[in-house]
Design a protein around this motif. Structure first.
Motif, PDB file in Angstrom:
ATOM      1  N   SER A  44      19.157  52.209  23.443  1.00 46.60           N
ATOM      2  CA  SER A  44      18.223  52.521  22.350  1.00 46.60           C
ATOM      3  C   SER A  44      17.912  51.323  21.460  1.00 46.60           C
ATOM      4  O   SER A  44      17.198  51.475  20.466  1.00 46.60           O
ATOM      5  N   VAL A  45      18.374  50.109  21.815  1.00 48.07           N
ATOM      6  CA  VAL A  45      18.218  48.986  20.891  1.00 48.07           C
ATOM      7  C   VAL A  45      17.402  47.810  21.421  1.00 48.07           C
ATOM      8  O   VAL A  45      17.013  46.940  20.625  1.00 48.07           O
ATOM      9  N   ALA A  46      17.120  47.732  22.724  1.00 48.56           N
ATOM     10  CA  ALA A  46      16.439  46.549  23.249  1.00 48.56           C
ATOM     11  C   ALA A  46      15.587  46.911  24.451  1.00 48.56           C
ATOM     12  O   ALA A  46      15.840  47.907  25.142  1.00 48.56           O
ATOM     13  N   VAL A  47      14.576  46.066  24.717  1.00 53.34           N
ATOM     14  CA  VAL A  47      13.586  46.344  25.751  1.00 53.34           C
ATOM     15  C   VAL A  47      13.422  45.121  26.651  1.00 53.34           C
ATOM     16  O   VAL A  47      13.272  44.002  26.147  1.00 53.34           O
ATOM     17  N   PRO A  48      13.431  45.279  27.978  1.00 49.35           N
ATOM     18  CA  PRO A  48      13.204  44.136  28.868  1.00 49.35           C
ATOM     19  C   PRO A  48      11.836  43.512  28.620  1.00 49.35           C
ATOM     20  O   PRO A  48      10.844  44.218  28.391  1.00 49.35           O
ATOM     21  N   GLY A  49      11.781  42.189  28.677  1.00 47.35           N
ATOM     22  CA  GLY A  49      10.517  41.492  28.486  1.00 47.35           C
ATOM     23  C   GLY A  49      10.183  41.210  27.036  1.00 47.35           C
ATOM     24  O   GLY A  49       9.169  40.579  26.747  1.00 47.35           O
ATOM     25  N   PHE A  50      11.055  41.655  26.118  1.00 45.94           N
ATOM     26  CA  PHE A  50      10.807  41.437  24.690  1.00 45.94           C
ATOM     27  C   PHE A  50      12.059  40.809  24.061  1.00 45.94           C
ATOM     28  O   PHE A  50      12.874  41.490  23.437  1.00 45.94           O
ATOM     29  N   PRO A  51      12.199  39.506  24.268  1.00 43.91           N
ATOM     30  CA  PRO A  51      13.437  38.824  23.849  1.00 43.91           C
ATOM     31  C   PRO A  51      13.614  38.820  22.340  1.00 43.91           C
ATOM     32  O   PRO A  51      12.639  38.761  21.578  1.00 43.91           O
ATOM     33  N   ASN A  52      14.871  38.921  21.934  1.00 44.50           N
ATOM     34  CA  ASN A  52      15.229  38.842  20.511  1.00 44.50           C
ATOM     35  C   ASN A  52      14.509  39.885  19.668  1.00 44.50           C
ATOM     36  O   ASN A  52      14.312  39.694  18.462  1.00 44.50           O
ATOM     37  N   TYR A  53      14.116  40.993  20.299  1.00 42.95           N
ATOM     38  CA  TYR A  53      13.484  42.115  19.594  1.00 42.95           C
ATOM     39  C   TYR A  53      14.394  43.324  19.748  1.00 42.95           C
ATOM     40  O   TYR A  53      14.722  43.733  20.862  1.00 42.95           O
ATOM     41  N   PHE A  54      14.814  43.863  18.616  1.00 44.91           N
ATOM     42  CA  PHE A  54      15.763  44.972  18.648  1.00 44.91           C
ATOM     43  C   PHE A  54      15.257  46.132  17.799  1.00 44.91           C
ATOM     44  O   PHE A  54      14.578  45.934  16.787  1.00 44.91           O
ATOM     45  N   THR A  55      15.607  47.332  18.233  1.00 42.38           N
ATOM     46  CA  THR A  55      15.157  48.529  17.536  1.00 42.38           C
ATOM     47  C   THR A  55      16.349  49.362  17.066  1.00 42.38           C
ATOM     48  O   THR A  55      17.393  49.396  17.720  1.00 42.38           O
ATOM     49  N   PHE A  56      16.171  49.994  15.932  1.00 39.80           N
ATOM     50  CA  PHE A  56      17.101  51.034  15.494  1.00 39.80           C
ATOM     51  C   PHE A  56      16.540  52.365  15.963  1.00 39.80           C
ATOM     52  O   PHE A  56      15.363  52.671  15.734  1.00 39.80           O
ATOM     53  N   LEU A  57      17.361  53.154  16.627  1.00 39.76           N
ATOM     54  CA  LEU A  57      16.973  54.507  17.030  1.00 39.76           C
ATOM     55  C   LEU A  57      15.729  54.492  17.911  1.00 39.76           C
ATOM     56  O   LEU A  57      14.779  55.230  17.695  1.00 39.76           O
ATOM     57  N   GLY A  58      15.754  53.644  18.917  1.00 41.01           N
ATOM     58  CA  GLY A  58      14.685  53.611  19.898  1.00 41.01           C
ATOM     59  C   GLY A  58      14.858  54.733  20.910  1.00 41.01           C
ATOM     60  O   GLY A  58      15.578  55.709  20.657  1.00 41.01           O
ATOM     61  N   PRO A  59      14.219  54.635  22.075  1.00 45.91           N
ATOM     62  CA  PRO A  59      14.323  55.693  23.089  1.00 45.91           C
ATOM     63  C   PRO A  59      15.767  56.040  23.420  1.00 45.91           C
ATOM     64  O   PRO A  59      16.610  55.163  23.589  1.00 45.91           O
ATOM     65  N   ASN A  60      16.030  57.348  23.482  1.00 36.07           N
ATOM     66  CA  ASN A  60      17.343  57.908  23.844  1.00 36.07           C
ATOM     67  C   ASN A  60      18.472  57.432  22.924  1.00 36.07           C
ATOM     68  O   ASN A  60      19.551  57.065  23.365  1.00 36.07           O
ATOM     69  N   ALA A  61      18.178  57.485  21.625  1.00 34.93           N
ATOM     70  CA  ALA A  61      19.194  57.261  20.600  1.00 34.93           C
ATOM     71  C   ALA A  61      19.779  58.612  20.184  1.00 34.93           C
ATOM     72  O   ALA A  61      19.197  59.661  20.467  1.00 34.93           O
ATOM     73  N   PRO A  62      20.904  58.624  19.476  1.00 33.98           N
ATOM     74  CA  PRO A  62      21.502  59.898  19.046  1.00 33.98           C
ATOM     75  C   PRO A  62      20.878  60.418  17.749  1.00 33.98           C
ATOM     76  O   PRO A  62      21.585  60.767  16.804  1.00 33.98           O
ATOM     77  N   ILE A  63      19.545  60.499  17.714  1.00 38.60           N
ATOM     78  CA  ILE A  63      18.845  60.872  16.484  1.00 38.60           C
ATOM     79  C   ILE A  63      19.105  62.323  16.098  1.00 38.60           C
ATOM     80  O   ILE A  63      19.006  62.690  14.933  1.00 38.60           O
ATOM     81  N   GLY A  64      19.471  63.169  17.057  1.00 36.80           N
ATOM     82  CA  GLY A  64      19.715  64.573  16.749  1.00 36.80           C
ATOM     83  C   GLY A  64      21.187  64.932  16.722  1.00 36.80           C
ATOM     84  O   GLY A  64      21.539  66.103  16.812  1.00 36.80           O
TER      85      GLY A  64
END
Length: 586
Positions: A435-455
């Motif tokens: 849920s924190v990083a995406v291939p092809g997008f270096p040094n870019y991180f997300t909080f609560l991205g896809p399939n995070a424990p948001i619920g």
């Protein structure tokens, strides 16, 4: 000079890179004259000053040096969703004393569940006490980010919303903490803008909206609609509630505790709670003074919050018993009204949609001034709403509690090595690494991205673990000569495969429309982590370096960072024998 001495001197010359022999080839690799652990200066930009952004400020301060950090927040105040959501009845449905930073606990919460204004005030107070505002720029919105491969950083466009100007910035690491449940959207109903009364969205509540003594429509029975309806019902002339499909309403944790239905232990049984869920002054005073009791209380409720996950597992006796109890609870609250029970009690599994305590909601549906409409809305006209039955329902105001855009697409172009992430996640299912990083997008991180424990419970604690995980990654790059890092596509695909193979075990994949599946009925679960909260925390404890691709900072040798044989842990006034104090630390 003996031949042997001459040879040694010649060898030493070679080792020093200064051999007199003109035919000697100078080695391409040179030892860098710096100790192990030396940092390079980096700039970090975080988007969003909600709890995720605040956690990032504190975690970086504790564990990083030689860096600068800027947080851009589009709103005029910090707080994220708790600044934006001001509708009547808005409060958190996670217990107050667990919906807080673990490093800044607040024994003075007014009640078991905190209202939005109190949470926003808490966040603002923490920001002031921690002197965080010096790193935050409010009314500043990131509008574009593009990766510069040669320079190894992100070019960023930022709009100053106060001055209506735009400027450039850059970041070696870009952290997207903009959140998922704050990009609200209008329902896609023909004629929506033709309505001549007051049109309101729950996430953009007008400060001067007066609904008293009016006929009001509430569209939607998600968590916002369930909170708004009982809050405004006593004051409106008539309330028409449009329900697209049923939803599970369950007893709140407060109800379970006061009714003695949980296994919370003696600490919770000692609580003094008013009938409205507020804490009397004597209870707040005990929280403040009795540190041992307070600690036990917080941990006991946290255990209750963490115990939710088994409810989501399908085809178990536990899940069946819980669903039977929820059905009985809803039937009793609706006083056995067959029409309302048929309309409101789901047939899909408990937990397929987000579980909502909905205090007072079901009871309000039985009020004389409330009508529940299950016929779909075909269009909105100047006077009100038309349904598939052909009925025109005239109203003075329409409240759309219709949720958010949960597609995970960034709100601005994020252009990495593989094009724009907006395009990528529009054409393809959103996939990420933990849920924190995406291939092809270096040094870019997300909080609560896809399939995070948001619920899965309190987001505060979840973002603390994510902030620590990201900080460890950034520190690795900063001290080991890593210019850019991104998860490998194979690792992300393997994780996605595991996630989707796991999801059929859960109620989340059931036959209901849910934001867990981006509003679809049968789509893949893209919003939730395949496991419990503790499972997620455990997963983030270790950094799996084998799952990542690295770009070095122009170095021939990956071990250049080892430097001159010394360590920063033996320089200056540091304790160079720390290992004697922690002999059992792994």
């Amino acid at each position: 000079m003996s031949p042997s001495s001459s040879r040694l001197n010649q060898l030493a010359g070679h080792l020093n890179g200064n051999a007199a022999n003109p035919l000697a080839v100078k080695p391409a690799y040179q030892v860098v004259e710096q100790p192990l652990g030396t940092t390079r200066h980096i700039r970090i930009v975080t988007i969003g000053a909600g709890m995720s952004g605040m956690n990032m400020i504190r975690t970086l301060r504790l564990h990083l040096t030689d860096y600068e950090h800027m947080v851009y927040e589009k709103n005029p105040r910090i707080g994220g969703t708790w600044f934006e959501n001001t509708y009547p009845g808005c409060k958190c449905d996670v217990p107050s004393h667990n919906y807080q930073f673990s490093w800044r606990q607040n024994p003075e919460w007014s009640g078991f569940f905190s209202p939005a204004a109190e949470i926003e005030e808490y966040l603002g107070r923490v920001a002031d006490e921690e002197k965080m505002r010096e790193e935050i720029r409010t009314e500043h919105q990131v509008t574009r980010a593009e990766w510069d491969e040669a320079k190894g950083f992100w070019h960023i466009k930022v709009a100053n919303l106060r001055t209506k100007t735009e400027f450039d910035d850059y970041a070696h690491f870009l952290l997207d903490a903009a959140g998922i449940l704050n990009h609200w959207k209008w329902p896609e109903i023909p004629g929506l803008r033709s309505f001549q009364g007051e049109l309101v969205h729950s996430a953009n509540w007008p400060e001067k909206f007066d609904y008293a003594s009016k006929t009001v429509a509430v569209i939607g029975n998600g968590s916002s609609g369930v909170q708004i309806l009982p809050a405004i019902q006593p004051d409106v002339k008539k309330l028409v509630h449009f329900v697209r499909e049923p939803t599970w309403i369950v007893p709140s944790r407060l109800q379970l505790i006061t009714q003695g239905q949980g296994e919370e232990g003696s600490v919770l049984s000692e609580l003094k709670i008013e009938p409205d869920g507020s804490f009397p002054p004597s209870q707040i005073e005990r929280f403040k003074k009795d540190k041992v009791f307070y600690r036990k209380f917080v941990k006991s409720v946290e255990e209750v919050v963490n115990s939710n996950f088994p409810l989501t597992l399908k085809d178990t006796e536990f899940a069946a018993a819980a669903q039977q109890m929820a059905t009985a609870y809803m039937t009793n609250a609706l006083q056995g009204d067959k029409r309302l029970c048929d309309a409101m009690i789901p047939t899909f599994p408990l937990g397929c949609r987000r579980l909502t305590p909905g205090i007072g909601y079901l009871e309000a549906l039985k009020a004389p001034n409330v009508t529940v409409v299950t016929d779909p809305i075909t269009k909105i006209v100047p006077q009100g709403l038309e349904t598939t039955s052909g009925e025109l329902i005239e109203v003075d105001a329409i409240i759309c509690a219709t949720g958010f855009n949960v597609s995970f697409c960034p709100r601005f172009p994020v252009i990495g090595r593989q094009g724009n992430l907006q395009d990528k996640w529009t054409k393809e299912l959103p996939k990420s690494y933990m849920s924190v990083a995406v291939p092809g997008f270096p040094n870019y991180f997300t909080f609560l991205g896809p399939n995070a424990p948001i619920g899965h419970g309190s987001v505060f604690t979840i973002t603390e673990h994510i902030a620590k995980y990201l900080t460890r990654i950034i520190r690795k790059c900063q001290t080991e000569g890593v210019k850019a890092i991104e998860p490998s596509p194979d690792a992300v695909e393997d994780l996605y495969q595991h996630t989707q193979m796991f999801m059929p075990r859960t109620a989340w994949s059931g036959n209901c429309a849910s934001w867990f599946k981006n509003g679809t009925v049968n789509g893949p679960v893209t919003a939730l982590h395949p496991g419990s909260r503790i499972h997620f925390f455990h997963m983030l404890e270790e950094f799996r370096g084998e799952d990542w691709n690295y770009t070095r900072s122009g170095q021939i040798n990956r071990f250049t960072y080892l430097g001159n044989g010394f360590s920063v842990k033996e320089a200056g006034d540091v304790d160079s024998t720390w290992y004697l104090d922690e002999p059992d630390k792994l």
